[in-house]
Design a protein around this motif. Structure first.
Motif, PDB file in Angstrom:
ATOM      1  N   ASP A   8      14.673  17.608  -0.145  1.00  0.00           N
ATOM      2  CA  ASP A   8      14.092  16.774  -1.203  1.00  0.00           C
ATOM      3  C   ASP A   8      13.026  15.968  -0.277  1.00  0.00           C
ATOM      4  O   ASP A   8      13.235  15.481   0.750  1.00  0.00           O
ATOM      5  CB  ASP A   8      15.276  15.746  -1.715  1.00  0.00           C
ATOM      6  CG  ASP A   8      16.289  16.180  -2.410  1.00  0.00           C
ATOM      7  OD1 ASP A   8      15.826  16.386  -3.713  1.00  0.00           O
ATOM      8  OD2 ASP A   8      17.397  16.343  -2.172  1.00  0.00           O
ATOM      9  N   ILE A   9      11.844  15.963  -1.040  1.00  0.00           N
ATOM     10  CA  ILE A   9      10.674  15.458  -0.368  1.00  0.00           C
ATOM     11  C   ILE A   9       9.931  14.593  -1.341  1.00  0.00           C
ATOM     12  O   ILE A   9       9.774  14.759  -2.420  1.00  0.00           O
ATOM     13  CB  ILE A   9       9.800  16.584  -0.213  1.00  0.00           C
ATOM     14  CG1 ILE A   9      10.248  17.724   0.740  1.00  0.00           C
ATOM     15  CG2 ILE A   9       8.422  15.899   0.574  1.00  0.00           C
ATOM     16  CD1 ILE A   9       9.570  19.167   0.994  1.00  0.00           C
ATOM     17  N   LEU A  10       9.659  13.205  -0.830  1.00  0.00           N
ATOM     18  CA  LEU A  10       9.109  12.234  -1.507  1.00  0.00           C
ATOM     19  C   LEU A  10       7.732  12.036  -1.115  1.00  0.00           C
ATOM     20  O   LEU A  10       7.606  11.841   0.240  1.00  0.00           O
ATOM     21  CB  LEU A  10       9.698  11.098  -1.342  1.00  0.00           C
ATOM     22  CG  LEU A  10       9.272   9.817  -2.247  1.00  0.00           C
ATOM     23  CD1 LEU A  10       9.045   9.987  -3.652  1.00  0.00           C
ATOM     24  CD2 LEU A  10       9.836   8.307  -1.681  1.00  0.00           C
ATOM     25  N   THR A  11       6.591  12.399  -1.647  1.00  0.00           N
ATOM     26  CA  THR A  11       5.136  12.253  -1.255  1.00  0.00           C
ATOM     27  C   THR A  11       4.489  11.089  -2.127  1.00  0.00           C
ATOM     28  O   THR A  11       3.451  11.059  -2.039  1.00  0.00           O
ATOM     29  CB  THR A  11       4.587  13.614  -1.281  1.00  0.00           C
ATOM     30  OG1 THR A  11       4.594  14.075  -2.874  1.00  0.00           O
ATOM     31  CG2 THR A  11       5.252  14.552  -0.646  1.00  0.00           C
ATOM     32  N   ASP A  12       5.223  10.716  -3.058  1.00  0.00           N
ATOM     33  CA  ASP A  12       4.671   9.409  -4.011  1.00  0.00           C
ATOM     34  C   ASP A  12       3.847   8.598  -3.144  1.00  0.00           C
ATOM     35  O   ASP A  12       4.829   7.647  -2.450  1.00  0.00           O
ATOM     36  CB  ASP A  12       5.649   8.939  -4.829  1.00  0.00           C
ATOM     37  CG  ASP A  12       4.908   7.889  -5.900  1.00  0.00           C
ATOM     38  OD1 ASP A  12       3.790   7.421  -5.567  1.00  0.00           O
ATOM     39  OD2 ASP A  12       5.525   7.863  -7.105  1.00  0.00           O
ATOM     40  N   PRO A  13       2.768   8.142  -2.988  1.00  0.00           N
ATOM     41  CA  PRO A  13       2.204   7.181  -2.250  1.00  0.00           C
ATOM     42  C   PRO A  13       2.639   5.614  -2.779  1.00  0.00           C
ATOM     43  O   PRO A  13       2.865   4.819  -1.671  1.00  0.00           O
ATOM     44  CB  PRO A  13       0.633   7.351  -2.264  1.00  0.00           C
ATOM     45  CG  PRO A  13       0.478   8.543  -2.964  1.00  0.00           C
ATOM     46  CD  PRO A  13       1.494   8.890  -3.710  1.00  0.00           C
ATOM     47  N   GLN A  14       2.923   5.607  -3.548  1.00  0.00           N
ATOM     48  CA  GLN A  14       3.228   4.137  -4.090  1.00  0.00           C
ATOM     49  C   GLN A  14       4.571   3.824  -3.800  1.00  0.00           C
ATOM     50  O   GLN A  14       4.849   2.818  -3.270  1.00  0.00           O
ATOM     51  CB  GLN A  14       2.914   3.825  -5.723  1.00  0.00           C
ATOM     52  CG  GLN A  14       1.601   3.854  -6.017  1.00  0.00           C
ATOM     53  CD  GLN A  14       1.703   3.420  -7.422  1.00  0.00           C
ATOM     54  OE1 GLN A  14       2.467   3.834  -8.537  1.00  0.00           O
ATOM     55  NE2 GLN A  14       0.425   2.914  -7.762  1.00  0.00           N
ATOM     56  N   ARG A  15       5.655   4.774  -4.178  1.00  0.00           N
ATOM     57  CA  ARG A  15       6.921   4.567  -3.658  1.00  0.00           C
ATOM     58  C   ARG A  15       7.239   4.580  -2.156  1.00  0.00           C
ATOM     59  O   ARG A  15       7.997   3.826  -1.486  1.00  0.00           O
ATOM     60  CB  ARG A  15       7.828   5.596  -4.297  1.00  0.00           C
ATOM     61  CG  ARG A  15       7.682   5.566  -5.960  1.00  0.00           C
ATOM     62  CD  ARG A  15       8.607   6.467  -6.251  1.00  0.00           C
ATOM     63  NE  ARG A  15      10.141   6.534  -5.998  1.00  0.00           N
ATOM     64  CZ  ARG A  15      10.817   7.745  -6.171  1.00  0.00           C
ATOM     65  NH1 ARG A  15      10.565   8.955  -6.569  1.00  0.00           N
ATOM     66  NH2 ARG A  15      12.124   7.586  -5.949  1.00  0.00           N
ATOM     67  N   LEU A  16       6.349   5.393  -1.496  1.00  0.00           N
ATOM     68  CA  LEU A  16       6.304   5.428   0.162  1.00  0.00           C
ATOM     69  C   LEU A  16       5.973   4.244   0.637  1.00  0.00           C
ATOM     70  O   LEU A  16       6.510   3.604   1.431  1.00  0.00           O
ATOM     71  CB  LEU A  16       5.448   6.514   0.650  1.00  0.00           C
ATOM     72  CG  LEU A  16       6.029   8.030   0.353  1.00  0.00           C
ATOM     73  CD1 LEU A  16       5.120   9.064   0.880  1.00  0.00           C
ATOM     74  CD2 LEU A  16       7.445   8.287   1.085  1.00  0.00           C
ATOM     75  N   ALA A  17       4.859   3.551   0.118  1.00  0.00           N
ATOM     76  CA  ALA A  17       4.324   2.079   0.560  1.00  0.00           C
ATOM     77  C   ALA A  17       5.411   1.037   0.102  1.00  0.00           C
ATOM     78  O   ALA A  17       5.555   0.347   1.131  1.00  0.00           O
ATOM     79  CB  ALA A  17       3.260   1.930  -0.031  1.00  0.00           C
ATOM     80  N   ALA A  18       6.232   1.344  -0.900  1.00  0.00           N
ATOM     81  CA  ALA A  18       7.199   0.262  -1.162  1.00  0.00           C
ATOM     82  C   ALA A  18       8.418   0.135  -0.144  1.00  0.00           C
ATOM     83  O   ALA A  18       9.186  -0.745  -0.092  1.00  0.00           O
ATOM     84  CB  ALA A  18       7.709   0.437  -2.772  1.00  0.00           C
ATOM     85  N   LEU A  19       8.632   1.258   0.601  1.00  0.00           N
ATOM     86  CA  LEU A  19       9.611   1.593   1.570  1.00  0.00           C
ATOM     87  C   LEU A  19       9.475   0.744   2.804  1.00  0.00           C
ATOM     88  O   LEU A  19      10.350   0.413   3.714  1.00  0.00           O
ATOM     89  CB  LEU A  19       9.693   2.888   1.846  1.00  0.00           C
ATOM     90  CG  LEU A  19      10.454   3.982   0.861  1.00  0.00           C
ATOM     91  CD1 LEU A  19      10.640   5.278   1.215  1.00  0.00           C
ATOM     92  CD2 LEU A  19      11.795   3.561   0.016  1.00  0.00           C
ATOM     93  N   ASN A  20       8.280   0.237   3.015  1.00  0.00           N
ATOM     94  CA  ASN A  20       7.821  -0.353   4.284  1.00  0.00           C
ATOM     95  C   ASN A  20       8.229   0.211   5.652  1.00  0.00           C
ATOM     96  O   ASN A  20       8.904  -0.432   6.324  1.00  0.00           O
ATOM     97  CB  ASN A  20       8.216  -1.864   4.231  1.00  0.00           C
ATOM     98  CG  ASN A  20       7.472  -2.642   3.072  1.00  0.00           C
ATOM     99  OD1 ASN A  20       6.389  -2.635   2.862  1.00  0.00           O
ATOM    100  ND2 ASN A  20       8.247  -3.417   2.160  1.00  0.00           N
ATOM    101  N   LEU A  21       8.217   1.567   5.787  1.00  0.00           N
ATOM    102  CA  LEU A  21       8.653   2.097   6.745  1.00  0.00           C
ATOM    103  C   LEU A  21       7.547   1.942   7.978  1.00  0.00           C
ATOM    104  O   LEU A  21       6.373   2.234   7.863  1.00  0.00           O
ATOM    105  CB  LEU A  21       8.516   3.851   6.495  1.00  0.00           C
ATOM    106  CG  LEU A  21       9.580   4.264   5.469  1.00  0.00           C
ATOM    107  CD1 LEU A  21       9.649   5.893   5.143  1.00  0.00           C
ATOM    108  CD2 LEU A  21      11.090   3.693   6.066  1.00  0.00           C
ATOM    109  N   PRO A  22       8.193   1.763   9.165  1.00  0.00           N
ATOM    110  CA  PRO A  22       7.234   1.831  10.473  1.00  0.00           C
ATOM    111  C   PRO A  22       6.513   3.121  10.543  1.00  0.00           C
ATOM    112  O   PRO A  22       7.041   4.260  10.186  1.00  0.00           O
ATOM    113  CB  PRO A  22       8.199   1.466  11.712  1.00  0.00           C
ATOM    114  CG  PRO A  22       9.536   1.926  10.899  1.00  0.00           C
ATOM    115  CD  PRO A  22       9.640   1.729   9.400  1.00  0.00           C
ATOM    116  N   SER A  23       5.273   2.957  11.217  1.00  0.00           N
ATOM    117  CA  SER A  23       4.835   4.466  11.127  1.00  0.00           C
ATOM    118  C   SER A  23       4.144   4.580  12.747  1.00  0.00           C
ATOM    119  O   SER A  23       3.770   3.403  13.531  1.00  0.00           O
ATOM    120  CB  SER A  23       3.636   4.544  10.560  1.00  0.00           C
ATOM    121  OG  SER A  23       2.710   3.557  10.464  1.00  0.00           O
TER     122      SER A  23
END
Length: 288
Positions: free
Chosen positions: A273-288
């Motif tokens: 399962d791959i999530l690439t939706d920019p808005q939903r990824l941004a909402a996860l607040n993941l460290p990069s």
């Protein structure tokens, strides 16, 4: 009399469980938080009531709110269910919030959440509350305006969909990491044969971009072909735990561009399962 102070204390004690119920019901972290917050507004408005089982009463309020949200979602949803990926809970191994730990239990892997997405709202509520949180059918029935026997039947139908769709048994974490590492090496090298060897013949690849190019692919050869084509320039891959299972977070120029979650069973990858939706990824607040 159970006053506002009493309910504030009880609600905070139950918050991790309530968030876990809402996440399993909705598959969305943001919507789960909304459901719990709405439940608190209802609790605070009724704080003068005497309730014998505070935990059960709070669970009922959250579950009813989630049921309403699921029914509303069903009437307005436009995106295809088969390519939608539930919100992932990502852990890089550096500690997570206690509430998130309750959400991340192995029993709520993404493969299971995907199956739950396909259920009728009533079936989902009956299954989640009874099979995951041991709520008796006598308590579930009034939420659905059904008899306990009918609620039991709803959970049974849901269980039939779930069984066989998700891995069973205790996962081998070391083996899972080796398989994901091998996947990453083969994908980077464009090694089609190596990818096919890692995949179950009926493997599924789900890509949720949040747009029209979201897709669902089936079959080892088809999935392997797609994997060899995805090599973004400057891509860095960081291993992570996603909903208790193995995963990869893709980073380009310090920005998270993807979260991959792998479902592994009997030494083979059965679902990606791959999530690439920019808005939903941004909402996860993941460290990069």
């Amino acid at each position: 009399m159970q006053d506002e102070e009493f309910w504030t204390e009880r609600f905070e004690q139950q918050r991790p469980r309530l968030q876990a119920v809402a996440y399993r019901m909705l598959g969305s972290l943001a919507e789960a938080e909304d459901a719990v917050q709405e439940a608190w507004l209802r609790v605070s408005a009724a704080s003068g009531e005497d309730v014998a089982n505070a935990a059960g009463w709070l669970t009922t309020i959250v579950a009813r709110q989630c049921l309403n949200m699921l029914r509303s979602r069903a009437t307005r949803r436009e995106d295809p269910l088969d390519s939608r990926m539930p919100d992932p809970v990502v852990d890089f191994g550096d500690g997570v919030d206690p509430a998130e730990q309750s959400i991340m239990a192995d029993s709520v892997g993404l493969a299971l959440l995907v199956v739950l997405e396909s259920l009728d709202p009533a079936e989902r509520l009956a299954y989640v509350l009874h099979d995951m949180f041991a709520v008796p059918f006598s308590d579930i029935a009034p939420m659905l305006e059904r008899t306990p026997a009918a609620a039991r039947q709803l959970a049974s139908r849901a269980r039939h969909h779930v069984q066989g769709a998700t891995p069973t048994g205790r996962p081998d974490r070391a083996q899972q990491r080796e398989i994901v590492d091998a996947w990453l090496a083969a994908a980077r090298g464009g090694d089609f044969a190596a990818l096919v060897a890692l995949l179950h013949p009926n493997a599924v690849l789900r890509v949720d971009s949040g747009g029209a190019d979201s897709t669902l692919l089936r079959g080892a050869a088809t999935v392997a072909t797609q994997a060899t084509r995805y090599r973004a320039p400057g891509l860095q891959a960081q291993f992570a735990t996603v909903n208790g299972g193995p995963g990869i977070v893709g980073i380009v120029d310090g920005r998270v561009i993807s979260v991959l979650a792998f479902t592994v069973a009997n030494g083979l990858i059965v679902q990606v399962d791959i999530l690439t939706d920019p808005q939903r990824l941004a909402a996860l607040n993941l460290p990069s």
